[in-house]
Design an enzyme around this catalytic site. Structure first.
Site, mmCIF file in Angstrom:
data_model
loop_
_atom_site.group_PDB
_atom_site.id
_atom_site.type_symbol
_atom_site.label_atom_id
_atom_site.label_comp_id
_atom_site.label_asym_id
_atom_site.label_seq_id
_atom_site.Cartn_x
_atom_site.Cartn_y
_atom_site.Cartn_z
ATOM 1 N N TYR A 171 0.844 -1.195 0.000
ATOM 2 C CA TYR A 171 0.000 0.000 0.000
ATOM 3 C C TYR A 171 0.878 1.244 0.000
ATOM 4 O O TYR A 171 1.687 1.447 0.907
ATOM 5 C CB TYR A 171 -0.937 0.021 1.205
ATOM 6 C CG TYR A 171 -1.929 1.164 1.124
ATOM 7 C CD1 TYR A 171 -3.061 1.042 0.322
ATOM 8 C CD2 TYR A 171 -1.706 2.359 1.785
ATOM 9 C CE1 TYR A 171 -3.961 2.087 0.202
ATOM 10 C CE2 TYR A 171 -2.603 3.411 1.673
ATOM 11 C CZ TYR A 171 -3.727 3.269 0.880
ATOM 12 O OH TYR A 171 -4.612 4.315 0.754
ATOM 13 N N ASN A 230 -3.687 5.816 6.521
ATOM 14 C CA ASN A 230 -4.453 6.534 7.541
ATOM 15 C C ASN A 230 -5.184 5.547 8.458
ATOM 16 O O ASN A 230 -5.008 4.334 8.370
ATOM 17 C CB ASN A 230 -5.423 7.523 6.885
ATOM 18 C CG ASN A 230 -6.440 6.833 5.983
ATOM 19 O OD1 ASN A 230 -6.726 5.645 6.122
ATOM 20 N ND2 ASN A 230 -7.003 7.588 5.056
ATOM 21 N N HIS A 284 4.495 15.757 8.353
ATOM 22 C CA HIS A 284 3.769 14.594 7.835
ATOM 23 C C HIS A 284 2.268 14.755 8.024
ATOM 24 O O HIS A 284 1.475 14.341 7.181
ATOM 25 C CB HIS A 284 4.227 13.314 8.535
ATOM 26 C CG HIS A 284 5.403 12.663 7.877
ATOM 27 N ND1 HIS A 284 5.359 12.156 6.601
ATOM 28 C CD2 HIS A 284 6.662 12.441 8.320
ATOM 29 C CE1 HIS A 284 6.530 11.639 6.287
ATOM 30 N NE2 HIS A 284 7.345 11.803 7.311
ATOM 31 N N GLU A 287 9.449 5.656 16.636
ATOM 32 C CA GLU A 287 9.622 5.162 15.270
ATOM 33 C C GLU A 287 11.000 5.585 14.749
ATOM 34 O O GLU A 287 11.751 4.779 14.205
ATOM 35 C CB GLU A 287 8.517 5.726 14.376
ATOM 36 C CG GLU A 287 8.657 5.341 12.915
ATOM 37 C CD GLU A 287 7.672 6.077 12.026
ATOM 38 O OE1 GLU A 287 7.473 5.623 10.880
ATOM 39 O OE2 GLU A 287 7.115 7.117 12.447
ATOM 40 N N HIS A 288 11.308 6.873 14.882
ATOM 41 C CA HIS A 288 12.613 7.405 14.491
ATOM 42 C C HIS A 288 13.299 7.995 15.718
ATOM 43 O O HIS A 288 12.673 8.740 16.472
ATOM 44 C CB HIS A 288 12.468 8.515 13.446
ATOM 45 C CG HIS A 288 11.683 8.128 12.234
ATOM 46 N ND1 HIS A 288 10.329 8.398 12.104
ATOM 47 C CD2 HIS A 288 12.062 7.499 11.096
ATOM 48 C CE1 HIS A 288 9.909 7.951 10.935
ATOM 49 N NE2 HIS A 288 10.933 7.389 10.303
#
Length: 469
Positions: A156, A241, A292, A357-358
């Site tokens: 995706y 999303n 983002h 995540e980061h």
């Protein structure tokens, strides 16, 4: 490594206010980014601080379930209907065979950038291929683990507020290396009903076989169930999303018999910085994540008292002002926070609890702290390693666990597109050596058929040996 939990006050820590843009017509207003001192927080307060905003999936499931059911029963027709409803696009053809599509013309600089990214991502993921190892645990007993590619996978690639051809590379390249035979890439169509040319270029370069011109829950459902034109896949990858995430969650627990890469939430970054870090770089790294979307999570961990907070504030205001997606960044910063750590041990302890995540480590001698990092999707070490390089072209994968799932999940890798089988092979001598122990264990567990499967063979071996004497 632990915090000093003797003081519980939350009110004595300074508040760091950033000038950020809001959606109002007034332009720029002062937007507060809450701040806390780790040494003044109790354990429960730290637990609350690291918790992400709760996502109420109950209402989202109510919306997504009918879409999944419609695609299951009506196939391509349902995909067309939902694409027209949500994307305002009428599709004549839902799925394109990539082999029948020409490679699109791209600006030479854009093409070169994608090619460099492809080469680096391919090299890093190809290096993850493991050699088959065989172990003889005891005489005549040999075991090994072998890998096989997942036959069909769905990738995706979001459209939404930004086109993400980089995600096509991140997902399709390891599938290509793994040898997946069917690779379906789903991405929302353009307003003309075509495929974004940058996404198409990356898809063709990385061996995608089919492109599903749809997004949202309907795309996930089409790949999970299969339609007349869309092959059914066995595993679905990629960010999206809340509706995409909900569809993946529902379908992995359904009769569709499909697995997913990992749970997903809003994108996030945690930056650890000391007085040696440039305020310009700190601001840029925070904003590169905040842009983002308004639900992005941004955390700044300040080490020591030498960091120039005023300079960071000014840089955020300055840089945010010039960002096309500044309103997204502003909203993200408004619910993000700064924490003050006394030293790097305290900073990394909090980071491991937060499991970002980061994780960016922009401090003096940053490399020496890598060994203490336990929980993070991807780590960026030193002043010359912005998160952006991992997002695009360093070679690591940017599809990573969010929402604290880095504590137990890994990012997408070559292994994500493989399945592993164990193989064992015994000789007569091997069964003679191992069999009695297996028979004893089976007897203890009351599984007589298990025991008999061994003892019958042992009797034959014994009889054969008797005959040869």
């Amino acid at each position: 490594m632990s915090f000093d939990l003797s003081r519980l006050s939350l009110t004595s820590s300074p508040r760091l206010s950033f000038l950020t843009r809001t959606a109002t017509k007034k332009g720029f207003v002062r937007c507060s980014m809450k701040s806390y001192r780790l040494s003044e927080l109790s354990f429960s307060q730290v637990e609350n601080l690291k918790a992400r905003p709760r996502i109420d999936f109950s209402s989202i499931f109510t919306t997504v379930n009918p879409i999944i059911d419609a695609v299951r029963s009506k196939g391509d027709t349902a995909v067309k209907e939902y694409t027209e409803r949500f994307d305002k696009v009428q599709l004549n053809k839902v799925v394109e065979d990539v082999s029948e599509l020409d490679i699109p013309e791209l600006d030479s600089a854009v093409k070169e950038a994608f090619d460099v990214a492809y080469d680096n991502i391919y090299a890093f993921h190809f290096a993850q291929m493991s050699t088959e190892k065989s172990v003889e645990n005891m005489k005549g007993v040999r075991c090994k683990r072998v890998s096989r590619s997942i036959g069909s996978v769905g990738l995706y690639v979001p459209g939404g507020t930004a086109v993400l051809p980089s995600t096509a590379l991140m997902l399709a390249i390891p599938a290509q290396i793994a040898g997946c035979k069917t690779v379906v890439l789903a991405t929302p169509p353009t307003k003309e009903g075509s495929i974004c040319k940058e996404v198409l270029y990356c898809a063709k370069r990385a061996g995608v076989t089919h492109i599903l011109k749809a997004g949202g829950a309907q795309a996930i459902a089409a790949m999970a169930w299969g339609t007349d034109s869309c092959p059914k896949v066995e595993k679905i990858f990629g960010p999206g999303n809340q509706y995409v995430t909900a569809a993946k969650m529902i379908l992995q627990n359904s009769e569709a018999m499909v697995s997913i890469d990992m749970p997903a939430g809003p994108s996030e970054v945690l930056v650890i910085a000391d007085e040696h870090a440039s305020p310009v770089y700190i601001a840029a790294d925070l904003l590169s994540q905040a842009e983002h979307g308004p639900d992005s999570q941004v955390v700044l961990v300040v080490v020591g008292d030498g960091v120039n907070l005023k300079a960071i504030e000014e840089e955020i205001a300055k840089q945010c002002k010039s960002l096309p997606r500044g309103e997204f960044a502003s909203k993200a910063l408004s619910h993000s926070f700064t924490v003050f750590a006394r030293d790097m041990i305290e900073a990394i302890t909090f980071s491991n609890l937060y499991a970002p995540e980061h994780l960016i480590i922009n401090v003096k001698d940053a490399e020496k702290w890598e060994g203490l990092i336990e929980n993070a999707g991807s780590v960026f070490i030193g002043p010359w390693t912005p998160e952006s390089v991992g997002d695009y072209a360093s070679g690591t994968n940017h599809v990573l666990p969010t929402y604290g799932y880095a504590r137990m999940y890994s990012g997408v890798s070559l292994d994500s597109f493989l399945k592993f089988m164990t193989v064992q092979s015994l000789t007569e001598e091997g069964l003679r050596n191992l069999g009695p122990y297996v028979a004893t264990m089976a007897e203890i567990e009351g599984l007589d058929a298990h025991k008999r499967a061994v003892t019958l063979r042992l009797k034959d071996i014994e009889a054969k040996q008797t005959q040869t004497k």
